[in-house]
Design a protein around this motif. Structure first.
Motif, PDB file in Angstrom:
ATOM      1  N   ILE A  96     -15.277  -5.578 -36.575  1.00  0.00           N
ATOM      2  CA  ILE A  96     -16.071  -4.601 -35.820  1.00  0.00           C
ATOM      3  C   ILE A  96     -15.371  -3.242 -35.753  1.00  0.00           C
ATOM      4  O   ILE A  96     -16.025  -2.211 -35.986  1.00  0.00           O
ATOM      5  N   PRO A  97     -14.077  -3.163 -35.448  1.00  0.00           N
ATOM      6  CA  PRO A  97     -13.432  -1.845 -35.456  1.00  0.00           C
ATOM      7  C   PRO A  97     -13.519  -1.145 -36.811  1.00  0.00           C
ATOM      8  O   PRO A  97     -13.685   0.080 -36.865  1.00  0.00           O
ATOM      9  N   GLU A  98     -13.434  -1.898 -37.901  1.00  0.00           N
ATOM     10  CA  GLU A  98     -13.542  -1.296 -39.230  1.00  0.00           C
ATOM     11  C   GLU A  98     -14.946  -0.744 -39.464  1.00  0.00           C
ATOM     12  O   GLU A  98     -15.119   0.346 -40.021  1.00  0.00           O
ATOM     13  N   ILE A  99     -15.963  -1.500 -39.033  1.00  0.00           N
ATOM     14  CA  ILE A  99     -17.344  -1.031 -39.173  1.00  0.00           C
ATOM     15  C   ILE A  99     -17.566   0.222 -38.330  1.00  0.00           C
ATOM     16  O   ILE A  99     -18.180   1.199 -38.782  1.00  0.00           O
ATOM     17  N   VAL A 100     -17.054   0.213 -37.108  1.00  0.00           N
ATOM     18  CA  VAL A 100     -17.207   1.371 -36.222  1.00  0.00           C
ATOM     19  C   VAL A 100     -16.562   2.605 -36.844  1.00  0.00           C
ATOM     20  O   VAL A 100     -17.145   3.704 -36.835  1.00  0.00           O
ATOM     21  N   GLN A 101     -15.371   2.467 -37.402  1.00  0.00           N
ATOM     22  CA  GLN A 101     -14.696   3.603 -38.030  1.00  0.00           C
ATOM     23  C   GLN A 101     -15.488   4.136 -39.223  1.00  0.00           C
ATOM     24  O   GLN A 101     -15.565   5.350 -39.448  1.00  0.00           O
ATOM     25  N   THR A 102     -16.109   3.226 -39.966  1.00  0.00           N
ATOM     26  CA  THR A 102     -16.951   3.644 -41.090  1.00  0.00           C
ATOM     27  C   THR A 102     -18.132   4.460 -40.601  1.00  0.00           C
ATOM     28  O   THR A 102     -18.471   5.501 -41.177  1.00  0.00           O
ATOM     29  N   LEU A 103     -18.758   4.014 -39.509  1.00  0.00           N
ATOM     30  CA  LEU A 103     -19.928   4.709 -38.970  1.00  0.00           C
ATOM     31  C   LEU A 103     -19.546   6.029 -38.307  1.00  0.00           C
ATOM     32  O   LEU A 103     -20.365   6.941 -38.223  1.00  0.00           O
ATOM     33  N   ILE A 104     -18.323   6.143 -37.836  1.00  0.00           N
ATOM     34  CA  ILE A 104     -17.850   7.414 -37.270  1.00  0.00           C
ATOM     35  C   ILE A 104     -17.601   8.426 -38.387  1.00  0.00           C
ATOM     36  O   ILE A 104     -17.940   9.610 -38.268  1.00  0.00           O
ATOM     37  N   ARG A 105     -17.014   7.951 -39.496  1.00  0.00           N
ATOM     38  CA  ARG A 105     -16.729   8.860 -40.618  1.00  0.00           C
ATOM     39  C   ARG A 105     -18.011   9.408 -41.220  1.00  0.00           C
ATOM     40  O   ARG A 105     -18.039  10.521 -41.737  1.00  0.00           O
ATOM     41  N   GLY A 106     -19.067   8.620 -41.178  1.00  0.00           N
ATOM     42  CA  GLY A 106     -20.338   9.065 -41.721  1.00  0.00           C
ATOM     43  C   GLY A 106     -20.598   8.508 -43.106  1.00  0.00           C
ATOM     44  O   GLY A 106     -19.692   7.986 -43.762  1.00  0.00           O
ATOM     45  N   PRO A 107     -21.839   8.618 -43.568  1.00  0.00           N
ATOM     46  CA  PRO A 107     -22.231   7.986 -44.834  1.00  0.00           C
ATOM     47  C   PRO A 107     -21.694   8.723 -46.055  1.00  0.00           C
ATOM     48  O   PRO A 107     -21.472   9.932 -46.038  1.00  0.00           O
ATOM     49  N   LEU A 108     -21.451   7.950 -47.093  1.00  0.00           N
ATOM     50  CA  LEU A 108     -21.134   8.502 -48.401  1.00  0.00           C
ATOM     51  C   LEU A 108     -22.415   8.545 -49.217  1.00  0.00           C
ATOM     52  O   LEU A 108     -23.424   7.917 -48.862  1.00  0.00           O
ATOM     53  N   ASN A 109     -22.391   9.267 -50.326  1.00  0.00           N
ATOM     54  CA  ASN A 109     -23.519   9.186 -51.253  1.00  0.00           C
ATOM     55  C   ASN A 109     -23.514   7.808 -51.896  1.00  0.00           C
ATOM     56  O   ASN A 109     -22.480   7.356 -52.393  1.00  0.00           O
ATOM     57  N   VAL A 110     -24.646   7.119 -51.858  1.00  0.00           N
ATOM     58  CA  VAL A 110     -24.744   5.767 -52.401  1.00  0.00           C
ATOM     59  C   VAL A 110     -25.656   5.780 -53.623  1.00  0.00           C
ATOM     60  O   VAL A 110     -26.768   6.302 -53.568  1.00  0.00           O
ATOM     61  N   PHE A 111     -25.162   5.221 -54.719  1.00  0.00           N
ATOM     62  CA  PHE A 111     -25.940   5.156 -55.946  1.00  0.00           C
ATOM     63  C   PHE A 111     -26.337   3.715 -56.225  1.00  0.00           C
ATOM     64  O   PHE A 111     -25.531   2.806 -56.076  1.00  0.00           O
ATOM     65  N   SER A 112     -27.573   3.526 -56.620  1.00  0.00           N
ATOM     66  CA  SER A 112     -28.047   2.215 -57.040  1.00  0.00           C
ATOM     67  C   SER A 112     -28.021   2.174 -58.564  1.00  0.00           C
ATOM     68  O   SER A 112     -28.585   3.055 -59.219  1.00  0.00           O
ATOM     69  N   ILE A 113     -27.347   1.176 -59.112  1.00  0.00           N
ATOM     70  CA  ILE A 113     -27.232   1.086 -60.570  1.00  0.00           C
ATOM     71  C   ILE A 113     -27.521  -0.340 -61.013  1.00  0.00           C
ATOM     72  O   ILE A 113     -27.027  -1.292 -60.409  1.00  0.00           O
ATOM     73  N   THR A 114     -28.349  -0.479 -62.034  1.00  0.00           N
ATOM     74  CA  THR A 114     -28.737  -1.801 -62.546  1.00  0.00           C
ATOM     75  C   THR A 114     -28.093  -2.044 -63.901  1.00  0.00           C
ATOM     76  O   THR A 114     -28.265  -1.248 -64.832  1.00  0.00           O
ATOM     77  N   ILE A 115     -27.345  -3.132 -63.993  1.00  0.00           N
ATOM     78  CA  ILE A 115     -26.757  -3.559 -65.267  1.00  0.00           C
ATOM     79  C   ILE A 115     -27.701  -4.589 -65.879  1.00  0.00           C
ATOM     80  O   ILE A 115     -27.852  -5.692 -65.346  1.00  0.00           O
TER      81      ILE A 115
ATOM     82  N   TYR B  72     -16.817   1.297 -24.774  1.00  0.00           N
ATOM     83  CA  TYR B  72     -15.539   1.467 -24.093  1.00  0.00           C
ATOM     84  C   TYR B  72     -14.463   2.108 -24.967  1.00  0.00           C
ATOM     85  O   TYR B  72     -13.422   2.512 -24.464  1.00  0.00           O
ATOM     86  N   SER B  73     -14.733   2.217 -26.277  1.00  0.00           N
ATOM     87  CA  SER B  73     -13.812   2.954 -27.151  1.00  0.00           C
ATOM     88  C   SER B  73     -14.247   4.411 -27.284  1.00  0.00           C
ATOM     89  O   SER B  73     -13.557   5.214 -27.920  1.00  0.00           O
ATOM     90  N   GLY B  74     -15.398   4.729 -26.672  1.00  0.00           N
ATOM     91  CA  GLY B  74     -15.911   6.089 -26.741  1.00  0.00           C
ATOM     92  C   GLY B  74     -16.576   6.422 -28.064  1.00  0.00           C
ATOM     93  O   GLY B  74     -16.853   7.584 -28.360  1.00  0.00           O
ATOM     94  N   ALA B  75     -16.858   5.385 -28.881  1.00  0.00           N
ATOM     95  CA  ALA B  75     -17.416   5.632 -30.215  1.00  0.00           C
ATOM     96  C   ALA B  75     -18.937   5.693 -30.219  1.00  0.00           C
ATOM     97  O   ALA B  75     -19.529   6.150 -31.208  1.00  0.00           O
ATOM     98  N   ASP B  76     -19.577   5.257 -29.110  1.00  0.00           N
ATOM     99  CA  ASP B  76     -21.035   5.122 -29.136  1.00  0.00           C
ATOM    100  C   ASP B  76     -21.748   6.451 -29.383  1.00  0.00           C
ATOM    101  O   ASP B  76     -22.842   6.486 -29.944  1.00  0.00           O
ATOM    102  N   SER B  77     -21.131   7.569 -28.991  1.00  0.00           N
ATOM    103  CA  SER B  77     -21.755   8.878 -29.195  1.00  0.00           C
ATOM    104  C   SER B  77     -21.354   9.508 -30.529  1.00  0.00           C
ATOM    105  O   SER B  77     -21.807  10.597 -30.865  1.00  0.00           O
ATOM    106  N   GLN B  78     -20.494   8.818 -31.289  1.00  0.00           N
ATOM    107  CA  GLN B  78     -19.975   9.387 -32.550  1.00  0.00           C
ATOM    108  C   GLN B  78     -20.548   8.695 -33.784  1.00  0.00           C
ATOM    109  O   GLN B  78     -20.249   9.104 -34.915  1.00  0.00           O
ATOM    110  N   LEU B  79     -21.343   7.636 -33.599  1.00  0.00           N
ATOM    111  CA  LEU B  79     -21.881   6.891 -34.735  1.00  0.00           C
ATOM    112  C   LEU B  79     -22.945   7.722 -35.436  1.00  0.00           C
ATOM    113  O   LEU B  79     -23.860   8.234 -34.799  1.00  0.00           O
TER     114      LEU B  79
END
Length: 343
Positions: A102-121, A82-89
């Motif tokens: 939930i709105p914060e998660i939806v906005q993150t998924l609309i913006r798209g993924p960042l490069n994610v690095f895995s680092i072990t200390i 109903y926010s029209g975000a379902d086609s933008q994820l």
């Protein structure tokens, strides 16, 4: 009679309308609460989520629910539709947090993924080694990292008594594997490590256990850091802790080589007699008692050993070539062990 029936019908209709509005109002309030309330506002945890291509909002909702990121999948689906975000994820790898709404998660998924690095200390790393690793990975620069470590504010009780400066967070950057986004800065990365440390000590009820040993948290972490640098095998950690406590109780200098290495700012395994004369509050050959603070980041096993020392009469130990140690109760026995194993 007809007038009376008409009035009754109108009253019922008004009651129905009022009831309907009250119901809808309550429903709106409930939906707002479900949308805006994070799963765990107090114990926030970063979670890496991989969303495959062509995944619809309903499937994403179930993935979020299974990872503990939302309370109910149907709320996410309704909001996205109903926010029209379902086609933008967008598909991709995300770092999400169970403290997000939930709105914060939806906005993150609309913006798209960042490069994610895995680092072990690794366990036993110093702040300097952590900095070198992060710089090598291109995640920060030295100046920013050291400034953050020395002076940045973080909302954790265990930091209140620590003096600002280069050694402030030594021992508190918990060794673990972290998933770091490409937009992360030094403060965010350090906060992740401190948050993990905070979670571990709360889980272990560590402050109370340290107090039962007559220690502050800082003292317990300092002992744990020495155990971490001295012991290669978990089976020896509590025994080395026992030796440390025995020497402290007798007023003997700890004479732990790892503290000299820290004072020198080096990790070389071989020390010379001149190194043992280094003037530093961290040199436990020259100074009785504990050093001013931790000399490395202890892992869980060393933290536990520091507040659960093994009862023993040993006062000395020597490292053998395989990384284990041989222990002794007397100086003469210790000297014999050194002649046998130190080349």
């Amino acid at each position: 009679m007809k007038v009376l029936l008409l009035k009754l019908s109108r009253n019922k209709f008004l009651v129905f309308i009022v009831g309907l509005f009250l119901f809808l109002g309550a429903l709106v309030i409930l939906l707002n609460v479900l949308l805006s309330s994070p799963v765990t506002p107090d114990k926030k945890k970063d979670i890496v989520l991989q969303i495959p291509s062509n995944t619809n909002a309903d499937k994403i909702a179930n993935m979020l629910y299974q990872q503990g990121l939302i309370k109910q999948p149907w709320i996410f689906s309704i909001y996205a539709r109903y926010s029209g975000a379902d086609s933008q994820l967008k598909a991709g790898e995300y770092i999400l947090n169970n403290g997000q709404s939930i709105p914060e998660i939806v906005q993150t998924l609309i913006r798209g993924p960042l490069n994610v690095f895995s680092i072990t200390i690794p366990e036993g790393y110093t702040v300097q080694q952590v900095a070198d690793l992060l710089v090598k990975k291109g995640l920060t620069d030295s100046a920013s990292f050291y400034e953050t470590v020395a002076y940045e504010d973080f909302p954790y009780p265990f930091l209140r008594e620590l003096a600002a400066g280069e050694h402030r967070l030594e021992g508190y950057l918990f060794p673990d594997t972290y998933h770091v986004g490409s937009n992360s800065d030094s403060k965010l990365i350090v906060d992740m490590m401190l948050k993990r440390f905070d979670g571990v000590i709360n889980e272990l009820n560590y402050v109370q256990k340290a107090e039962a040993m007559g220690l502050t948290l800082h003292e317990a972490v300092t002992i744990a850091s020495m155990i971490e640098r001295e012991a290669k095998y978990d089976s020896e950690r509590s025994l080395i802790a026992g030796v440390i406590y025995n020497r402290l109780n007798l007023g003997m200098p700890l004479q732990i080589d790892a503290t000299v290495q820290y004072a020198l700012g080096t990790n070389r395994s071989k020390l010379y007699y001149k190194d043992l004369e280094t003037e530093s509050p961290y040199n436990t050959y020259k100074v009785n008692g504990l050093p001013p603070g931790p000399i490395a980041s202890p892992g869980r096993a060393s933290l536990i050993a520091a507040v659960n020392p093994q009862k023993t009469d040993y006062l000395y130990y020597v490292a053998k070539p395989d990384g284990t140690h041989i222990f002794a109760e007397t100086l003469s026995e210790h000297n014999q062990n050194k002649m046998k194993y130190i080349r």
